[in-house]
Design an enzyme around this catalytic site. Structure first.
Site: not given
Length: 365
Positions: A209-210
């Site tokens: 997740m970014h």
């Protein structure tokens, strides 16, 4: 024969251009006088991008590094354009080849066209329809001035036709990222460390997740991670964490024994984990392509995707950014009822050969 400048600005870009360089090297081995320069814009500084990184991919160190990293998007774009203009004046090619949708893609295509040099866009025609994403703006602007589109899917071809581009500019060739994946698969290796030693194939999740929509609001990040922890029923979750995300996770006090946060991993190590995972949970576009081809269930935490073929023919499902929507998808994974990879046309490991064949035809002198 042709003289080409190949541009890359971030680690995934090098995965996409590596097979193209191999295909050009094959032409040189046949005695053809084709020339190329590899230019790294320096957009992303990455300590893992040492000589070993290029050696792993089987490509030479870049001929030039423009040092265009850091600053705001505008500052970065400007720095790359100034440095790339100098590079092109000193080493003028017949064509500049850009890949993907990063700042470098946009900056270098504009610079080339203003010097009246042709531009080819690998992954042309991809669209998410989401103008809040900088990548979508990069794609649209680059495509608006591109001379040759090398496309990954019939959907991308349709996007370009609907924008009024002529058929002779559109070259449906497949996906060079998959060329690299298939070529490197025999070399995948398990990362070192106790966390990884304990993993059993098909009995763990991989998560990345970014995107700001998922990680920048603490309450939303907590709700998403809590939903993932609940739905994975105690199975190990390997989470290579971006520093910004790690900071936010610390702030919300997430602490679960089965959530294993690690440093970012190398390409061969990360894809080893994906290949052997029960499922991947991500907000990255590229990972959805790789997971699909490896027939690994993939849950995408985004409200849109520029790669709909991974949903139509791959193993990807678009779940969105609402944590309450996650439960039925994770239940499907846990029951082993996920859809299988159906095969995406031309994602066969031979895309770069097709690209170079077209380039040689278009630029014979």
């Amino acid at each position: 024969m042709g003289n080409f400048t190949i541009v890359a600005g971030a680690r995934p870009n090098f995965m996409k251009i590596a097979p193209i360089i191999h295909a050009l090297q094959d032409q040189q081995k046949k005695g053809l006088s084709v020339k190329y320069r590899l230019v790294h814009t320096g957009q992303h500084y990455d300590k893992k991008m040492s000589g070993d990184f290029f050696e792993q991919l089987g490509i030479p160190d870049p001929d030039a590094n423009l040092g265009g990293g850091g600053g705001t998007q505008a500052e970065q774009t400007a720095a790359i354009m100034v440095a790339f203009e100098k590079e092109l004046i000193e080493n003028r090619p017949d064509l500049v080849l850009v890949v993907g949708d990063v700042t470098s893609t946009l900056a270098c295509s504009i610079t080339a066209k203003k010097l009246q040099i042709d531009v080819a866009h690998v992954e042309g025609g991809i669209r998410s329809g989401d103008l809040t994403m900088p990548e979508e703006i990069n794609r649209m602007v680059t495509d608006s001035i591109t001379d040759h589109f090398f496309t990954t899917s019939e959907i991308a071809n349709t996007n370009l036709r609907n924008s009024g581009f002529s058929e002779n500019k559109i070259h449906y060739v497949g996906n060079t990222m998959i060329d690299t994946l298939l070529a490197q698969m025999p070399r995948f290796n398990k990362p070192e460390g106790e966390i990884f030693d304990a993993l059993k194939a098909g009995q763990y999740f991989v998560m990345t997740m970014h995107r700001p929509a998922n990680v920048d609001q603490e309450h939303k990040l907590k709700a998403m991670v809590d939903a993932i922890l609940e739905g994975t029923k105690g199975l190990t979750i390997i989470f290579p964490v971006h520093p910004r995300t790690a900071k936010n996770l610390q702030a919300i006090g997430i602490d679960a024994p089965n959530l294993k946060m690690t440093d970012p991993l190398g390409y061969l190590e990360f894809n080893y984990l994906v290949k052997n995972a029960k499922c991947v949970i991500t907000d990255s576009g590229g990972i959805t392509e790789e997971a699909s081809v490896m027939n690994v269930p993939c849950i995408t935490l985004r409200d849109n995707t520029e790669r709909p073929e991974t949903i139509n023919l791959g193993t990807n499902e678009l779940v969105g950014t609402d944590p309450t929507k996650l439960k039925p998808f994770l239940e499907k994974v846990m029951k082993g009822e996920w859809k299988k990879y159906q095969g995406i046309p031309l994602w066969d490991g031979k895309t770069a050969e097709r690209i170079v064949s077209i380039l040689m035809e278009k630029y014979p002198d």
